[in-house]
Design an enzyme around this catalytic site. Structure first.
Site, short mmCIF file in Angstrom:
data_model
loop_
_atom_site.label_atom_id
_atom_site.label_comp_id
_atom_site.label_asym_id
_atom_site.label_seq_id
_atom_site.Cartn_x
_atom_site.Cartn_y
_atom_site.Cartn_z
N LYS A 129 12.72 18.66 -13.64
CA LYS A 129 12.69 20.13 -13.71
C LYS A 129 14.09 20.73 -13.58
O LYS A 129 14.47 21.64 -14.32
CB LYS A 129 11.78 20.70 -12.61
CG LYS A 129 10.29 20.52 -12.89
CD LYS A 129 9.47 21.08 -11.72
CE LYS A 129 7.99 20.83 -11.90
NZ LYS A 129 7.19 21.29 -10.75
N LYS B 22 -6.43 1.30 -0.55
CA LYS B 22 -5.30 0.61 0.09
C LYS B 22 -5.68 0.12 1.50
O LYS B 22 -5.22 -0.95 1.93
CB LYS B 22 -4.08 1.53 0.14
CG LYS B 22 -3.49 1.78 -1.24
CD LYS B 22 -2.96 0.47 -1.82
CE LYS B 22 -2.36 0.62 -3.20
NZ LYS B 22 -1.91 -0.68 -3.76
N GLY C 220 0.83 -1.21 0.00
CA GLY C 220 0.00 0.00 0.00
C GLY C 220 0.85 1.24 0.00
O GLY C 220 1.81 1.34 -0.77
N SER C 221 0.53 2.16 0.89
CA SER C 221 1.23 3.44 0.89
C SER C 221 0.98 4.16 2.21
O SER C 221 -0.03 3.90 2.89
CB SER C 221 0.70 4.27 -0.28
OG SER C 221 0.61 5.62 0.05
N SER C 222 1.85 5.08 2.54
CA SER C 222 1.71 5.83 3.79
C SER C 222 0.50 6.76 3.77
O SER C 222 0.14 7.32 4.81
CB SER C 222 2.98 6.62 4.09
OG SER C 222 3.28 7.48 3.02
N CYS C 223 -0.14 6.94 2.62
CA CYS C 223 -1.31 7.83 2.59
C CYS C 223 -2.54 7.19 3.22
O CYS C 223 -3.58 7.83 3.32
CB CYS C 223 -1.59 8.32 1.18
SG CYS C 223 -2.23 7.05 0.13
N ARG D 241 8.22 15.20 3.79
CA ARG D 241 7.97 13.85 3.27
C ARG D 241 9.18 12.97 3.58
O ARG D 241 10.31 13.45 3.64
CB ARG D 241 7.75 13.86 1.75
CG ARG D 241 6.48 14.55 1.28
CD ARG D 241 5.23 13.76 1.62
NE ARG D 241 4.03 14.40 1.07
CZ ARG D 241 3.35 15.37 1.69
NH1 ARG D 241 3.76 15.83 2.87
NH2 ARG D 241 2.27 15.88 1.15
N HIS E 178 5.20 11.76 -9.00
CA HIS E 178 5.43 12.19 -7.63
C HIS E 178 6.52 13.27 -7.63
O HIS E 178 7.12 13.57 -8.66
CB HIS E 178 5.85 11.00 -6.75
CG HIS E 178 4.71 10.10 -6.43
ND1 HIS E 178 4.53 8.88 -7.05
CD2 HIS E 178 3.69 10.22 -5.56
CE1 HIS E 178 3.43 8.31 -6.57
NE2 HIS E 178 2.90 9.10 -5.67
N TYR F 228 -7.37 6.80 -3.29
CA TYR F 228 -6.30 5.79 -3.30
C TYR F 228 -6.15 5.19 -1.90
O TYR F 228 -6.02 3.97 -1.74
CB TYR F 228 -5.01 6.50 -3.74
CG TYR F 228 -3.79 5.63 -3.80
CD1 TYR F 228 -3.60 4.74 -4.85
CD2 TYR F 228 -2.80 5.73 -2.83
CE1 TYR F 228 -2.46 3.96 -4.91
CE2 TYR F 228 -1.67 4.95 -2.88
CZ TYR F 228 -1.50 4.07 -3.92
OH TYR F 228 -0.36 3.30 -3.98
P1 GDP Z 1 2.04 13.16 -1.82
O1 GDP Z 1 3.12 12.67 -0.91
O2 GDP Z 1 0.88 12.24 -1.93
O3 GDP Z 1 1.61 14.56 -1.46
O4 GDP Z 1 2.64 13.15 -3.30
P2 GDP Z 1 3.65 13.98 -4.21
O5 GDP Z 1 4.97 13.27 -4.25
O6 GDP Z 1 2.98 14.19 -5.53
O7 GDP Z 1 3.83 15.42 -3.54
C1 GDP Z 1 4.60 15.61 -2.38
C2 GDP Z 1 4.74 17.10 -2.09
O8 GDP Z 1 5.63 17.68 -3.06
C3 GDP Z 1 3.44 17.91 -2.15
O9 GDP Z 1 3.48 18.88 -1.13
C4 GDP Z 1 3.57 18.60 -3.51
O10 GDP Z 1 2.83 19.80 -3.60
C5 GDP Z 1 5.06 18.88 -3.56
N1 GDP Z 1 5.59 19.17 -4.89
C6 GDP Z 1 6.41 20.21 -5.19
N2 GDP Z 1 6.68 20.24 -6.49
C7 GDP Z 1 6.07 19.16 -7.04
C8 GDP Z 1 5.99 18.65 -8.37
O11 GDP Z 1 6.54 19.20 -9.31
N3 GDP Z 1 5.28 17.50 -8.55
C9 GDP Z 1 4.65 16.86 -7.51
N4 GDP Z 1 3.98 15.72 -7.76
N5 GDP Z 1 4.69 17.35 -6.25
C10 GDP Z 1 5.37 18.47 -6.02
#
Ligand code: GDP
Length: 310
Positions: free
Chosen positions: A189, A142, A108-111, A211, A181, A138
Protein backbone atom coordinates in the site's frame (compact mmCIF):
# COMPACT_ATOMS: atom_id res chain seq x y z
CA UNK A 1 21.74 -33.07 20.21
CA UNK A 2 20.24 -34.22 16.89
CA UNK A 3 22.59 -33.72 13.94
CA UNK A 4 21.07 -32.95 10.55
CA UNK A 5 24.35 -33.68 8.78
CA UNK A 6 24.00 -36.45 6.21
CA UNK A 7 20.27 -36.76 6.95
CA UNK A 8 17.47 -36.79 4.41
CA UNK A 9 15.34 -33.85 5.51
CA UNK A 10 11.89 -33.22 4.09
CA UNK A 11 10.73 -29.63 4.18
CA UNK A 12 6.96 -29.92 3.74
CA UNK A 13 5.65 -26.61 2.41
CA UNK A 14 8.93 -25.64 0.71
CA UNK A 15 7.26 -23.11 -1.59
CA UNK A 16 5.82 -21.09 1.28
CA UNK A 17 7.57 -18.23 3.02
CA UNK A 18 8.60 -20.32 6.04
CA UNK A 19 9.39 -23.53 4.17
CA UNK A 20 11.57 -21.74 1.63
CA UNK A 21 13.44 -19.97 4.45
CA UNK A 22 14.07 -23.34 6.12
CA UNK A 23 15.38 -24.74 2.82
CA UNK A 24 17.78 -21.75 2.55
CA UNK A 25 18.88 -22.20 6.16
CA UNK A 26 19.50 -25.95 5.74
CA UNK A 27 22.08 -25.29 3.02
CA UNK A 28 24.77 -25.00 5.70
CA UNK A 29 23.76 -28.13 7.66
CA UNK A 30 25.12 -30.81 5.31
CA UNK A 31 21.67 -32.36 4.94
CA UNK A 32 20.01 -33.74 1.82
CA UNK A 33 16.88 -31.61 1.49
CA UNK A 34 13.89 -33.23 -0.21
CA UNK A 35 10.63 -31.54 -1.22
CA UNK A 36 7.28 -32.65 -2.62
CA UNK A 37 5.49 -30.59 -5.24
CA UNK A 38 1.69 -30.44 -5.40
CA UNK A 39 1.94 -32.89 -8.33
CA UNK A 40 4.00 -35.32 -6.23
CA UNK A 41 1.48 -35.30 -3.40
CA UNK A 42 -1.51 -33.19 -2.43
CA UNK A 43 -0.78 -33.10 1.29
CA UNK A 44 -4.51 -32.99 2.11
CA UNK A 45 -4.82 -36.44 0.51
CA UNK A 46 -3.83 -39.17 2.93
CA UNK A 47 -3.19 -41.89 0.34
CA UNK A 48 -1.01 -39.63 -1.82
CA UNK A 49 0.90 -38.23 1.17
CA UNK A 50 1.51 -41.64 2.72
CA UNK A 51 2.69 -43.04 -0.62
CA UNK A 52 5.14 -40.15 -1.04
CA UNK A 53 6.51 -40.53 2.50
CA UNK A 54 6.87 -44.30 2.11
CA UNK A 55 8.72 -43.84 -1.18
CA UNK A 56 10.96 -41.02 0.10
CA UNK A 57 11.63 -42.25 3.66
CA UNK A 58 12.92 -38.99 5.14
CA UNK A 59 14.99 -39.08 8.34
CA UNK A 60 13.65 -35.74 9.55
CA UNK A 61 10.68 -33.52 8.67
CA UNK A 62 9.98 -29.81 9.01
CA UNK A 63 6.18 -29.53 8.81
CA UNK A 64 5.80 -26.01 7.40
CA UNK A 65 3.00 -26.87 4.96
CA UNK A 66 -0.25 -25.10 5.81
CA UNK A 67 -3.12 -23.10 4.43
CA UNK A 68 -2.28 -19.62 5.72
CA UNK A 69 -3.65 -16.13 5.32
CA UNK A 70 -4.37 -12.85 7.01
CA UNK A 71 -7.27 -11.85 9.19
CA UNK A 72 -9.78 -11.46 6.34
CA UNK A 73 -8.90 -14.72 4.58
CA UNK A 74 -9.16 -16.64 7.87
CA UNK A 75 -12.53 -15.11 8.58
CA UNK A 76 -13.85 -15.72 5.05
CA UNK A 77 -12.75 -19.33 4.45
CA UNK A 78 -13.18 -21.09 7.83
CA UNK A 79 -13.81 -24.52 6.31
CA UNK A 80 -10.65 -24.39 4.19
CA UNK A 81 -8.52 -23.17 7.08
CA UNK A 82 -9.77 -25.91 9.41
CA UNK A 83 -10.03 -28.84 6.99
CA UNK A 84 -6.87 -28.28 4.94
CA UNK A 85 -4.69 -27.76 8.00
CA UNK A 86 -6.11 -30.73 9.93
CA UNK A 87 -5.61 -33.02 6.94
CA UNK A 88 -2.08 -31.80 6.13
CA UNK A 89 -0.77 -32.22 9.67
CA UNK A 90 -2.56 -35.52 10.39
CA UNK A 91 -1.36 -37.05 7.12
CA UNK A 92 2.25 -35.96 7.59
CA UNK A 93 2.54 -36.75 11.30
CA UNK A 94 0.94 -40.18 10.93
CA UNK A 95 2.99 -40.91 7.80
CA UNK A 96 6.19 -39.87 9.57
CA UNK A 97 5.35 -42.27 12.40
CA UNK A 98 4.66 -45.11 9.94
CA UNK A 99 8.07 -44.86 8.27
CA UNK A 100 9.95 -44.23 11.50
CA UNK A 101 11.01 -40.61 10.97
CA UNK A 102 13.66 -39.83 13.61
CA UNK A 103 12.64 -36.25 14.24
CA UNK A 104 9.78 -33.99 13.14
CA UNK A 105 9.10 -30.36 13.85
CA UNK A 106 5.54 -29.08 13.50
CA UNK A 107 5.03 -25.36 12.96
CA UNK A 108 1.96 -23.47 14.13
CA UNK A 109 1.25 -19.89 15.04
CA UNK A 110 0.72 -17.55 17.97
CA UNK A 111 -3.02 -17.52 17.23
CA UNK A 112 -3.30 -20.81 19.17
CA UNK A 113 -3.53 -18.77 22.38
CA UNK A 114 -6.68 -17.41 24.04
CA UNK A 115 -7.80 -14.00 22.78
CA UNK A 116 -7.25 -12.42 26.19
CA UNK A 117 -4.18 -14.36 27.31
CA UNK A 118 -1.92 -12.56 29.80
CA UNK A 119 0.98 -10.87 27.98
CA UNK A 120 3.67 -11.79 27.18
CA UNK A 121 2.05 -15.14 26.47
CA UNK A 122 3.84 -18.13 27.96
CA UNK A 123 3.49 -21.60 26.49
CA UNK A 124 1.29 -22.76 29.38
CA UNK A 125 -1.49 -20.32 28.37
CA UNK A 126 -2.60 -22.85 25.75
CA UNK A 127 -6.24 -23.92 26.18
CA UNK A 128 -6.88 -21.63 29.14
CA UNK A 129 -9.52 -19.46 27.43
CA UNK A 130 -11.65 -18.77 24.36
CA UNK A 131 -9.89 -18.12 21.03
CA UNK A 132 -10.01 -15.00 18.84
CA UNK A 133 -13.04 -15.64 16.56
CA UNK A 134 -11.45 -14.29 13.34
CA UNK A 135 -8.87 -17.08 13.28
CA UNK A 136 -10.22 -19.78 15.54
CA UNK A 137 -10.51 -22.29 12.67
CA UNK A 138 -6.82 -22.07 11.88
CA UNK A 139 -6.01 -22.00 15.61
CA UNK A 140 -8.01 -25.17 16.35
CA UNK A 141 -6.15 -26.99 13.56
CA UNK A 142 -2.78 -25.81 14.88
CA UNK A 143 -3.65 -26.82 18.46
CA UNK A 144 -4.58 -30.26 17.09
CA UNK A 145 -1.13 -30.42 15.45
CA UNK A 146 0.63 -29.80 18.77
CA UNK A 147 -1.52 -32.47 20.38
CA UNK A 148 -0.80 -34.92 17.55
CA UNK A 149 2.95 -34.52 18.13
CA UNK A 150 2.44 -35.00 21.88
CA UNK A 151 0.18 -38.02 21.35
CA UNK A 152 2.68 -39.79 19.06
CA UNK A 153 5.45 -38.97 21.54
CA UNK A 154 3.41 -40.39 24.42
CA UNK A 155 2.07 -43.50 22.69
CA UNK A 156 4.95 -44.32 20.34
CA UNK A 157 7.97 -42.46 21.73
CA UNK A 158 8.23 -40.35 18.53
CA UNK A 159 10.63 -37.40 18.72
CA UNK A 160 8.08 -34.93 17.36
CA UNK A 161 8.31 -31.32 18.55
CA UNK A 162 6.30 -28.13 17.92
CA UNK A 163 7.32 -24.51 17.37
CA UNK A 164 4.82 -21.64 17.39
CA UNK A 165 6.17 -18.66 15.44
CA UNK A 166 4.83 -15.17 15.96
CA UNK A 167 3.64 -13.00 13.01
CA UNK A 168 6.33 -13.59 10.38
CA UNK A 169 7.39 -11.47 7.43
CA UNK A 170 10.07 -11.84 4.81
CA UNK A 171 10.89 -12.59 1.18
CA UNK A 172 8.34 -14.75 -0.62
CA UNK A 173 5.42 -13.37 1.39
CA UNK A 174 1.92 -13.05 -0.05
CA UNK A 175 1.31 -9.45 -1.18
CA UNK A 176 -2.32 -9.94 -2.25
CA UNK A 177 -4.29 -7.33 -0.32
CA UNK A 178 -7.31 -9.55 0.30
CA UNK A 179 -5.49 -12.54 1.69
CA UNK A 180 -2.18 -11.22 3.01
CA UNK A 181 -1.02 -10.46 6.51
CA UNK A 182 -0.55 -6.88 7.64
CA UNK A 183 3.17 -6.43 6.89
CA UNK A 184 3.14 -7.24 3.15
CA UNK A 185 -0.16 -5.34 2.82
CA UNK A 186 1.37 -2.19 4.30
CA UNK A 187 4.51 -2.45 2.18
CA UNK A 188 2.44 -2.75 -0.97
CA UNK A 189 0.00 0.00 0.00
CA UNK A 190 2.76 2.47 0.91
CA UNK A 191 4.70 1.64 -2.27
CA UNK A 192 1.70 2.06 -4.56
CA UNK A 193 0.63 5.28 -2.81
CA UNK A 194 4.13 6.66 -3.30
CA UNK A 195 4.09 5.77 -7.00
CA UNK A 196 0.67 7.25 -7.68
CA UNK A 197 1.15 10.25 -5.40
CA UNK A 198 -1.94 9.25 -3.39
CA UNK A 199 -2.78 11.55 -0.44
CA UNK A 200 -3.33 8.68 2.00
CA UNK A 201 -3.11 4.96 2.61
CA UNK A 202 -5.82 2.97 4.33
CA UNK A 203 -5.08 0.78 7.30
CA UNK A 204 -7.64 -1.78 8.48
CA UNK A 205 -9.14 -1.33 11.91
CA UNK A 206 -8.16 1.17 14.59
CA UNK A 207 -4.38 0.78 14.37
CA UNK A 208 -4.27 0.12 18.13
CA UNK A 209 -3.78 -3.69 18.11
CA UNK A 210 -0.26 -4.72 19.00
CA UNK A 211 1.57 -7.44 17.10
CA UNK A 212 4.98 -9.05 17.42
CA UNK A 213 7.01 -9.53 14.23
CA UNK A 214 9.90 -11.82 13.37
CA UNK A 215 11.84 -12.03 10.12
CA UNK A 216 11.34 -15.43 8.51
CA UNK A 217 15.10 -16.02 8.27
CA UNK A 218 15.33 -15.66 12.04
CA UNK A 219 12.39 -18.05 12.35
CA UNK A 220 14.10 -20.63 10.11
CA UNK A 221 17.27 -20.31 12.15
CA UNK A 222 15.28 -20.91 15.35
CA UNK A 223 13.56 -23.94 13.79
CA UNK A 224 16.88 -25.56 12.84
CA UNK A 225 18.26 -24.73 16.29
CA UNK A 226 15.27 -26.39 18.01
CA UNK A 227 15.39 -29.38 15.68
CA UNK A 228 18.98 -29.96 16.76
CA UNK A 229 18.70 -29.19 20.47
CA UNK A 230 15.11 -29.60 21.69
CA UNK A 231 13.14 -32.76 22.47
CA UNK A 232 10.08 -32.36 24.68
CA UNK A 233 6.30 -32.59 24.63
CA UNK A 234 4.45 -29.30 24.30
CA UNK A 235 5.56 -26.42 22.16
CA UNK A 236 8.04 -23.55 22.09
CA UNK A 237 7.20 -19.94 21.19
CA UNK A 238 9.34 -18.55 18.37
CA UNK A 239 9.32 -14.77 18.53
CA UNK A 240 11.32 -11.59 18.88
CA UNK A 241 9.92 -10.78 22.32
CA UNK A 242 8.93 -7.25 21.21
CA UNK A 243 5.66 -5.89 19.86
CA UNK A 244 4.47 -2.73 18.13
CA UNK A 245 1.08 -1.13 17.40
CA UNK A 246 -0.26 -1.45 13.87
CA UNK A 247 -0.17 2.37 13.61
CA UNK A 248 3.52 2.51 14.61
CA UNK A 249 4.25 -0.32 12.19
CA UNK A 250 2.49 1.63 9.44
CA UNK A 251 4.64 4.66 10.18
CA UNK A 252 7.77 2.52 10.11
CA UNK A 253 6.81 0.98 6.77
CA UNK A 254 6.04 4.45 5.33
CA UNK A 255 9.45 5.68 6.48
CA UNK A 256 11.25 2.70 4.88
CA UNK A 257 9.28 3.05 1.64
CA UNK A 258 9.61 6.83 1.58
CA UNK A 259 5.89 7.60 1.59
CA UNK A 260 4.83 10.74 3.42
CA UNK A 261 1.05 10.85 3.00
CA UNK A 262 -1.66 10.43 5.60
CA UNK A 263 -2.81 7.25 7.29
CA UNK A 264 -6.57 6.68 7.36
CA UNK A 265 -8.46 3.88 9.07
CA UNK A 266 -11.06 1.52 7.58
CA UNK A 267 -13.12 0.76 10.67
CA UNK A 268 -15.30 -1.74 8.79
CA UNK A 269 -12.35 -4.16 8.93
CA UNK A 270 -11.66 -6.23 12.06
CA UNK A 271 -8.92 -5.45 14.60
CA UNK A 272 -8.65 -9.06 15.67
CA UNK A 273 -7.02 -9.84 18.97
CA UNK A 274 -5.88 -6.68 20.85
CA UNK A 275 -2.39 -7.92 21.62
CA UNK A 276 -0.37 -10.99 20.73
CA UNK A 277 3.08 -10.79 22.30
CA UNK A 278 4.57 -14.15 23.15
CA UNK A 279 7.06 -14.79 25.88
CA UNK A 280 10.44 -15.57 24.32
CA UNK A 281 11.87 -16.87 27.60
CA UNK A 282 11.74 -20.60 26.82
CA UNK A 283 13.45 -20.18 23.46
CA UNK A 284 16.02 -17.72 24.85
CA UNK A 285 16.85 -20.27 27.58
CA UNK A 286 17.94 -22.70 24.83
CA UNK A 287 20.58 -20.15 23.78
CA UNK A 288 18.89 -18.70 20.70
CA UNK A 289 18.22 -15.02 19.92
CA UNK A 290 16.99 -13.24 16.78
CA UNK A 291 19.49 -11.29 14.67
CA UNK A 292 17.35 -9.15 12.36
CA UNK A 293 15.87 -5.93 13.79
CA UNK A 294 12.44 -4.78 12.62
CA UNK A 295 13.50 -1.70 10.64
CA UNK A 296 16.36 -3.57 8.97
CA UNK A 297 14.03 -6.49 8.22
CA UNK A 298 11.35 -4.27 6.69
CA UNK A 299 13.99 -2.56 4.54
CA UNK A 300 15.27 -5.88 3.13
CA UNK A 301 11.73 -7.09 2.44
CA UNK A 302 10.94 -3.83 0.66
CA UNK A 303 14.02 -4.42 -1.54
CA UNK A 304 12.76 -7.96 -2.22
CA UNK A 305 9.32 -6.57 -3.09
CA UNK A 306 10.86 -4.04 -5.50
CA UNK A 307 12.91 -6.73 -7.22
CA UNK A 308 10.18 -9.38 -7.41
CA UNK A 309 6.69 -7.93 -7.12
CA UNK A 310 6.55 -4.22 -7.79
P1 GDP B 1 -3.64 -11.33 12.71
O1 GDP B 1 -2.36 -11.14 13.47
O2 GDP B 1 -4.13 -12.74 12.70
O3 GDP B 1 -4.71 -10.38 13.19
O4 GDP B 1 -3.32 -11.05 11.18
P2 GDP B 1 -3.04 -9.82 10.20
O5 GDP B 1 -1.56 -9.72 9.97
O6 GDP B 1 -3.87 -10.04 8.98
O7 GDP B 1 -3.57 -8.51 10.91
C1 GDP B 1 -2.89 -7.90 11.98
C2 GDP B 1 -3.54 -6.57 12.32
O8 GDP B 1 -3.23 -5.62 11.28
C3 GDP B 1 -5.07 -6.58 12.45
O9 GDP B 1 -5.43 -5.73 13.51
C4 GDP B 1 -5.50 -5.97 11.12
O10 GDP B 1 -6.77 -5.36 11.18
C5 GDP B 1 -4.42 -4.93 10.91
N1 GDP B 1 -4.29 -4.43 9.55
C6 GDP B 1 -4.21 -3.12 9.20
N2 GDP B 1 -4.16 -2.98 7.87
C7 GDP B 1 -4.16 -4.23 7.35
C8 GDP B 1 -4.11 -4.73 6.02
O11 GDP B 1 -4.07 -4.00 5.05
N3 GDP B 1 -4.12 -6.09 5.87
C9 GDP B 1 -4.17 -6.94 6.94
N4 GDP B 1 -4.14 -8.27 6.72
N5 GDP B 1 -4.24 -6.48 8.22
C10 GDP B 1 -4.24 -5.16 8.41
Amino acid sequence: MYSLSGKKVWVAGHRGMVGSAIVRRLASEGAEVVTASRADADLRDQAATTAWIEKTKPDAVFLAAAKVGGILANDTYPADFLFDNLMIEANIIHGAHKVGVEKLMFLGSSCIYPKFAAQPITEDALLTGALEPTNEWYAIAKIAGIKLCDAYRKQHGSDFISGMPTNLYGPGDNFDLNSSHVMPALIRKAHEAKLTGAKSITVWGTGTPRREFLHVDDCADACVHLMKTHSEAGHVNIGSGEDITILDLTQLVCKVVGYEGEIVHDLSKPDGTPRKLMSAAKLRATGWAPKIGLEEGVATVYQWFLANKA
